[in-house]
Design a protein around this motif. Sequence first.
Motif, short mmCIF file in Angstrom:
data_model
loop_
_atom_site.label_atom_id
_atom_site.label_comp_id
_atom_site.label_asym_id
_atom_site.label_seq_id
_atom_site.Cartn_x
_atom_site.Cartn_y
_atom_site.Cartn_z
N TYR A 145 18.85 52.99 53.42
CA TYR A 145 17.47 52.56 53.47
C TYR A 145 16.96 52.52 54.95
CZ TYR A 145 13.60 49.96 51.52
OH TYR A 145 12.44 49.52 51.06
N THR A 146 18.00 52.07 55.85
CA THR A 146 17.39 52.09 57.12
C THR A 146 17.04 53.45 57.89
OG1 THR A 146 18.78 50.26 57.65
CG2 THR A 146 18.00 51.45 59.47
N ARG A 147 17.98 54.48 57.30
CA ARG A 147 17.79 55.88 57.67
C ARG A 147 16.64 56.33 57.19
NH1 ARG A 147 23.59 56.19 56.96
NH2 ARG A 147 23.28 57.24 54.69
N SER A 148 16.15 56.00 55.91
CA SER A 148 14.92 56.68 55.36
C SER A 148 13.63 55.80 55.75
CB SER A 148 15.14 56.19 53.79
OG SER A 148 16.22 56.97 53.32
N TYR A 149 13.71 54.71 56.16
CA TYR A 149 12.41 53.96 56.42
C TYR A 149 12.49 53.38 57.71
CZ TYR A 149 11.95 54.75 51.30
OH TYR A 149 12.11 55.21 50.07
N GLY A 150 13.59 53.40 58.50
CA GLY A 150 13.39 52.51 59.88
C GLY A 150 12.51 53.42 60.76
N THR A 151 12.35 54.61 61.08
CA THR A 151 11.38 55.27 61.88
C THR A 151 10.09 55.10 61.38
OG1 THR A 151 13.25 56.51 62.90
CG2 THR A 151 10.84 57.43 63.16
N PRO A 152 9.61 55.47 60.05
CA PRO A 152 8.47 55.19 59.58
C PRO A 152 8.04 53.87 59.62
CG PRO A 152 9.75 56.47 58.14
CD PRO A 152 10.71 56.12 59.12
N LEU A 153 8.80 52.74 59.48
CA LEU A 153 8.24 51.53 59.85
C LEU A 153 7.93 51.04 60.98
CD1 LEU A 153 10.55 49.71 56.92
CD2 LEU A 153 8.09 49.98 56.85
N ASN A 154 8.92 51.58 61.76
CA ASN A 154 8.37 51.34 63.39
C ASN A 154 7.06 51.73 63.76
OD1 ASN A 154 10.67 49.87 64.11
ND2 ASN A 154 11.86 51.80 64.86
N LYS A 155 6.71 53.17 63.26
CA LYS A 155 5.68 53.77 63.57
C LYS A 155 4.28 52.84 62.94
CE LYS A 155 7.32 58.44 64.10
NZ LYS A 155 7.39 60.01 63.59
N PHE A 156 4.49 52.80 61.81
CA PHE A 156 3.48 51.82 60.74
C PHE A 156 3.08 50.72 61.68
CE2 PHE A 156 2.22 48.64 57.51
CZ PHE A 156 1.12 49.33 57.18
N TRP A 157 4.21 49.85 62.16
CA TRP A 157 3.85 48.50 62.55
C TRP A 157 3.44 48.53 63.90
CZ3 TRP A 157 2.67 44.78 59.53
CH2 TRP A 157 3.27 44.85 58.01
N ASP A 158 3.66 49.66 64.44
CA ASP A 158 3.17 49.73 66.03
C ASP A 158 1.81 50.04 66.02
OD1 ASP A 158 3.29 49.80 68.58
OD2 ASP A 158 3.86 52.10 68.62
N ASN A 159 0.97 48.91 65.67
CA ASN A 159 -0.37 48.98 65.54
C ASN A 159 -1.09 48.20 66.57
OD1 ASN A 159 0.00 46.40 64.34
ND2 ASN A 159 0.19 46.95 62.35
N GLY A 160 -0.63 47.50 67.42
CA GLY A 160 -1.04 46.49 68.24
C GLY A 160 -1.75 45.56 67.77
N LEU A 190 5.70 41.95 66.64
CA LEU A 190 6.97 42.19 66.29
C LEU A 190 8.19 41.44 67.08
CD1 LEU A 190 7.10 46.17 65.28
CD2 LEU A 190 6.16 43.98 64.01
N HIS A 191 7.71 41.06 68.35
CA HIS A 191 8.80 40.57 69.23
C HIS A 191 10.00 41.33 69.34
CE1 HIS A 191 6.82 36.46 69.64
NE2 HIS A 191 6.45 36.56 68.18
N GLY A 192 9.97 42.56 69.43
CA GLY A 192 10.86 43.48 69.80
C GLY A 192 11.64 44.00 68.79
N ILE A 193 11.35 43.93 67.47
CA ILE A 193 12.21 44.36 66.48
C ILE A 193 11.97 45.88 66.38
CG2 ILE A 193 11.77 44.98 63.75
CD1 ILE A 193 11.13 41.81 63.50
#
Length: 280
Positions: free
Chosen positions: A165-180, A184-187
């Motif tokens: 799950y992390t390999r599949s969605y880790g990077t996309p979730l980082n991009k999605f939540w990097d919205n300003g 995220l407190h460093g997640i």
Amino acid sequence: MKKTPLAGRFLRQLIRVNDQICFSAMQQWDFAKRLDPLVKSSPNQFSASAFPQNPYAETIFRSVQELADFSADAQVVALQMGVVASVEHLLAYVEELQGLRETLVATAGDPIFDDALEEQLRLRIARWKGAAPTPEYFRTLGYFRHLRNHYAHVNSQPNAAFSTYTRSYGTPLNKFWDNGRTNLHGIDFRTLPSTRLTPDLAFGIMNLLRVCLWHIDDIVADTLSLSDAVRWIVQDIRSIPRNRGMSRDRLVSKVTARLEMEWNLKVEAEVTLKAIETVI
């Protein structure tokens, strides 16, 4: 944003757990400050003599030096259990939300089931709306469902399902939540499972859980009409025997107030009356 009557109750549960996490962080910081001078001056002194007024000091009976490590570990466990409880609340919300929707609107077609509650809800919403909802809110909840299991089972490393799950969605979730907008407190979703949980990371998780609840609730509320909301409120009011003889004007007043308070729908009394007439 629209909302359902369930949102407020489950948000309060998340806020309650968040307050406990904040208290744990404050307590740990304060204890570490008080313990530090003892570690430096008498590291081999045992807990019972170091804290003679504490009735529980004898139950652990460890040296002051060891207490420092125990304290740090205890905080991690407290933070993890806070995350576990919060994810449980949110999954319970997802289950109740589907039940609420099904009681208000009959859905045509074969039932949709999935072992993952958040994925089941996402697939059902796609049918209700006729279009797929933003998947990242559901992927985030799925990620934290895996994290809950990881913490609850005291795994030293993510299991195969969580790693996939992390390999599949880790990077996309980082991009999605990097919205300003969401702190995220460093997640970092790619590394969180193998990272020692800190108060800041726990705060970030709590922020994400609340935001996911807000958006998922809005998405589902948008699949319901004013008449659906009015029907639910009228049925709830009339489920109390003494309310069954309520006058029309009082019923309209109560329904109008509850539409705004519970559904975030502000309408005029005349609109409420027309909606009531269609459902009774």
